[in-house]
Design a protein around this motif. Structure first.
Motif, mmCIF file in Angstrom:
data_model
loop_
_atom_site.group_PDB
_atom_site.id
_atom_site.type_symbol
_atom_site.label_atom_id
_atom_site.label_comp_id
_atom_site.label_asym_id
_atom_site.label_seq_id
_atom_site.Cartn_x
_atom_site.Cartn_y
_atom_site.Cartn_z
ATOM 1 N N GLY A 166 -48.341 -16.991 4.234
ATOM 2 C CA GLY A 166 -48.357 -17.996 3.186
ATOM 3 C C GLY A 166 -46.996 -18.153 2.524
ATOM 4 O O GLY A 166 -45.959 -17.731 3.049
ATOM 5 N N LEU A 167 -47.023 -18.758 1.337
ATOM 6 C CA LEU A 167 -45.799 -19.043 0.599
ATOM 7 C C LEU A 167 -45.023 -17.761 0.259
ATOM 8 O O LEU A 167 -45.614 -16.732 -0.049
ATOM 9 N N ARG A 168 -43.689 -17.858 0.336
ATOM 10 C CA ARG A 168 -42.829 -16.764 -0.147
ATOM 11 C C ARG A 168 -41.681 -17.388 -0.941
ATOM 12 O O ARG A 168 -40.976 -18.254 -0.445
ATOM 13 N N THR A 169 -41.533 -16.973 -2.190
ATOM 14 C CA THR A 169 -40.517 -17.542 -3.073
ATOM 15 C C THR A 169 -39.573 -16.450 -3.577
ATOM 16 O O THR A 169 -40.023 -15.354 -3.917
ATOM 17 N N GLY A 170 -38.290 -16.747 -3.627
ATOM 18 C CA GLY A 170 -37.311 -15.840 -4.241
ATOM 19 C C GLY A 170 -36.827 -14.714 -3.355
ATOM 20 O O GLY A 170 -36.148 -13.803 -3.831
ATOM 21 N N ASP A 171 -37.154 -14.752 -2.060
ATOM 22 C CA ASP A 171 -36.723 -13.682 -1.157
ATOM 23 C C ASP A 171 -35.310 -13.988 -0.644
ATOM 24 O O ASP A 171 -35.125 -14.598 0.407
ATOM 25 N N ASP A 172 -34.321 -13.557 -1.418
ATOM 26 C CA ASP A 172 -32.924 -13.802 -1.026
ATOM 27 C C ASP A 172 -32.291 -12.589 -0.356
ATOM 28 O O ASP A 172 -31.088 -12.537 -0.126
ATOM 29 N N GLY A 173 -33.121 -11.591 -0.047
ATOM 30 C CA GLY A 173 -32.621 -10.391 0.618
ATOM 31 C C GLY A 173 -32.168 -9.313 -0.329
ATOM 32 O O GLY A 173 -31.864 -8.193 0.111
ATOM 33 N N THR A 174 -32.101 -9.613 -1.614
ATOM 34 C CA THR A 174 -31.640 -8.613 -2.586
ATOM 35 C C THR A 174 -32.736 -8.225 -3.584
ATOM 36 O O THR A 174 -32.704 -7.140 -4.136
ATOM 37 N N ARG A 175 -33.669 -9.123 -3.805
ATOM 38 C CA ARG A 175 -34.708 -8.853 -4.796
ATOM 39 C C ARG A 175 -35.712 -7.824 -4.273
ATOM 40 O O ARG A 175 -36.057 -7.822 -3.086
ATOM 41 N N GLU A 220 -41.527 -6.441 -5.549
ATOM 42 C CA GLU A 220 -42.328 -6.775 -6.735
ATOM 43 C C GLU A 220 -41.888 -8.107 -7.333
ATOM 44 O O GLU A 220 -42.730 -8.909 -7.774
ATOM 45 N N ASP A 221 -40.588 -8.375 -7.333
ATOM 46 C CA ASP A 221 -40.086 -9.632 -7.879
ATOM 47 C C ASP A 221 -40.486 -10.809 -6.993
ATOM 48 O O ASP A 221 -40.842 -11.890 -7.482
ATOM 49 N N VAL A 222 -40.419 -10.603 -5.682
ATOM 50 C CA VAL A 222 -40.808 -11.662 -4.741
ATOM 51 C C VAL A 222 -42.290 -12.002 -4.931
ATOM 52 O O VAL A 222 -42.670 -13.180 -4.989
ATOM 53 N N THR A 223 -43.110 -10.974 -5.061
ATOM 54 C CA THR A 223 -44.542 -11.200 -5.283
ATOM 55 C C THR A 223 -44.781 -11.965 -6.575
ATOM 56 O O THR A 223 -45.565 -12.929 -6.616
ATOM 57 N N SER A 224 -44.120 -11.557 -7.627
ATOM 58 C CA SER A 224 -44.295 -12.206 -8.932
ATOM 59 C C SER A 224 -43.872 -13.667 -8.878
ATOM 60 O O SER A 224 -44.594 -14.557 -9.359
ATOM 61 N N LEU A 225 -42.725 -13.951 -8.289
ATOM 62 C CA LEU A 225 -42.238 -15.325 -8.197
ATOM 63 C C LEU A 225 -43.141 -16.174 -7.310
ATOM 64 O O LEU A 225 -43.399 -17.350 -7.612
ATOM 65 N N THR A 226 -43.617 -15.598 -6.212
ATOM 66 C CA THR A 226 -44.488 -16.328 -5.286
ATOM 67 C C THR A 226 -45.801 -16.704 -5.960
ATOM 68 O O THR A 226 -46.264 -17.848 -5.870
ATOM 69 N N ARG A 227 -46.414 -15.748 -6.651
ATOM 70 C CA ARG A 227 -47.697 -16.014 -7.294
ATOM 71 C C ARG A 227 -47.541 -17.003 -8.458
ATOM 72 O O ARG A 227 -48.416 -17.837 -8.699
ATOM 73 N N ALA A 228 -46.412 -16.927 -9.153
ATOM 74 C CA ALA A 228 -46.164 -17.861 -10.255
ATOM 75 C C ALA A 228 -46.058 -19.292 -9.745
ATOM 76 O O ALA A 228 -46.566 -20.225 -10.372
ATOM 77 N N GLU A 229 -45.410 -19.468 -8.607
ATOM 78 C CA GLU A 229 -45.240 -20.808 -8.053
ATOM 79 C C GLU A 229 -46.455 -21.256 -7.250
ATOM 80 O O GLU A 229 -46.822 -22.434 -7.255
#
Length: 497
Positions: free
Chosen positions: A332-341, A344-353
């Motif tokens: 499914g959707l993945r948001t904020g995965d820039d390779g450095t985060r 937990e941050d990727v999960t939070s950003l993905t669920r928020a969006e």
């Protein structure tokens, strides 16, 4: 020539089996209807034109070879987008699953294909089945074919709208708190919530696992029964599936005699908040049952008054747990995965969006209700109320064969009217929720138009667990009597799109 989209499922199947019609011609007629009207209705999220025509050709080839066809072979169907379908998208009306192609079919999907039912595509829905209006879809609302400015019910509004707009003769929905029956009521169609465990949940994307139940949607009681028989039955892949014969629903739908049956009118489903026209049509339905020879009595189920509160603790709690899997890491959707985060941050950003406001609201409610120090006060107490509701049903069914009530307190409300008032939205399921909490069977069928607005009203019939055939027996009798009184099916009064 007869408009093929106006035939019932039973009529269509008979004409295909006799060779009077080809399954391809029927599929093409419905695909053309979708192309002509769905831009206005928005019942479908995905139309599988190539897949539907391939399924239809396979049916025609079977008939040409003299192979035996099932009772619904070649009949088109609209499938709620909460069941997994191999090779075509399953989004659950959510941005978080946009573009996801499942690698397998749900058991229900598989049974439809094995029965040679032609799946036209996937229908719009409130995100993860959370809502009563189909306005919570990430892909926009669906309109009610009776009045496109009004809601078609929810969460399965796409399925009900596809029926009422003659884009499909059959549909499948899911019912967690009324999401098959309430849409049926406000669109003038038939919707059935089978006994919990009567239809497999394997491959049904979970919202609230102890409440979710797939079921048939149709324009007639017999068509619903034919579809019920196809999709029901034990499934070893579903631990909640009932290992017992499917109740004789088709036989009951072909019978439809209520003489001597004991009908209970639920006392608690009336009063403040119920539209006058809805209660008028319900009263006429009760009187009709008396005329047909049923014994009608009033039944009190006092715990039903607490059902709404209990539901909105139990369902969000289970949703909080079930939706934890949508973390942006596996599919499914993945948001904020820039390779450095961090993950937990990727999960939070993905669920928020990825999640919409109603899903977020219910996740927060459920997480709070399950949290340390509050579990017993909220979730635990709600489960105790659930037990009281089951006991009320048990006592009622010692006195009567089925219960009846309005399906929903009002007719279809305008799109946008309740978006900012969650409590008003939740009240749409006031009459349907108790059956989900208890796990028994229930049906909604049309009982007329409300005089105030000319919109459909639904009659709800409730039966004990594994007595689903009683729904069809009573429903068929009421349907036949009303059709004779009106001189035509109710949907013939719907405005043309």
């Amino acid at each position: 020539m007869t408009d093929l989209t106006r035939l019932t499922a039973a009529e269509t199947a008979a004409k295909i089996a006799s060779g009077e019609l080809t399954a391809v011609a029927v599929a093409e007629a419905h695909l053309a209807r979708i192309e002509a009207v769905d831009e206005k209705v928005h019942a479908f999220l995905h139309v599988d034109r190539e897949g539907a025509l391939a399924q239809a050709r396979a049916v025609d080839e079977k008939r040409a070879r003299g192979e035996k066809l099932g009772p619904l072979a070649g009949v088109p169907l609209a499938l709620k987008d909460v069941f997994t379908t191999e090779g075509i998208p399953t989004t659950c009306g959510s941005k978080i699953l946009e573009g996801w192609i499942p690698p397998y079919d749900a058991t229900l999907t598989k049974r439809l294909k094995e029965a040679d039912v032609v799946v036209l595509g996937k229908t719009n829905m409130d995100e993860f089945a959370m809502g009563s209006s189909t306005e919570n879809s990430a892909y926009g609302p669906t309109g009610n074919p009776w009045d496109l400015t009004r809601i078609p019910g929810g969460s399965g509004g796409g399925s009900s709208a596809s029926l009422a707009s003659f884009q499909a003769p059959l549909a499948v929905g899911t019912d967690t708190g009324g999401s098959i029956r309430q849409p049926a009521a406000v669109t003038g169609t038939v919707g059935v919530k089978p006994t919990y465990g009567g239809v497999s949940r394997f491959g049904l994307v979970a919202f609230s696992s102890s409440l979710d139940q797939g079921g048939p949607c149709a324009r007639t009681v017999l068509d619903a029964a034919l579809l019920h028989e196809v999709i029901a039955g034990h499934d070893p892949l579903d631990s909640t599936s009932i290992d017992a014969p499917v109740p004789p629903v088709v036989e009951a739908a072909l019978g439809g005699d209520v003489r001597g049956m004991r009908i209970g009118v639920v006392k608690e489903f009336a009063g403040e908040g119920y539209q006058a026209g809805v209660m008028q049509r319900f009263s006429e339905s009760v009187e009709l049952l008396r005329e047909l020879g049923a014994e009608v009595t009033e039944i009190s189920c006092p715990s039903f008054d607490k059902a709404l509160a209990a539901y909105y603790l139990i369902a969000p709690s289970e949703c909080s747990s079930n939706l934890a899997r949508f973390d942006g890491l596996r599919y499914g959707l993945r948001t904020g995965d820039d390779g450095t985060r961090p993950a937990e941050d990727v999960t939070s950003l993905t669920r928020a969006e990825g999640f919409g406001p109603e899903v977020k609201r219910r996740i927060m409610l459920g997480t709070y209700a399950l949290s340390s120090g509050y579990y017993d006060a909220y979730y635990g107490s709600a489960q105790k109320v659930r037990t009281l509701i089951k006991r009320d049903f048990e006592k009622a069914f010692e006195q009567v064969d089925v219960l009846v009530s309005p399906t929903t307190p009002t007719t279809a409300f305008p799109i946008g009217e309740r978006v900012d008032d969650p409590m008003a939205m939740y009240l749409a399921d006031l009459c349907t929720i108790p059956s989900n909490l208890a796990g028994n069977a229930a049906m909604s069928l049309p009982c007329g138009l409300a005089p105030e607005d000319g919109l459909p009203v639904g009659l709800q019939i409730i039966a004990p667990a594994m007595k689903d055939d009683r729904l069809y027996k009573v429903g068929a009798a009421v349907e036949a009597a009303f059709t004779a009184r009106w001189g035509h099916p109710l949907l013939e009064e719907a405005p043309s799109l």
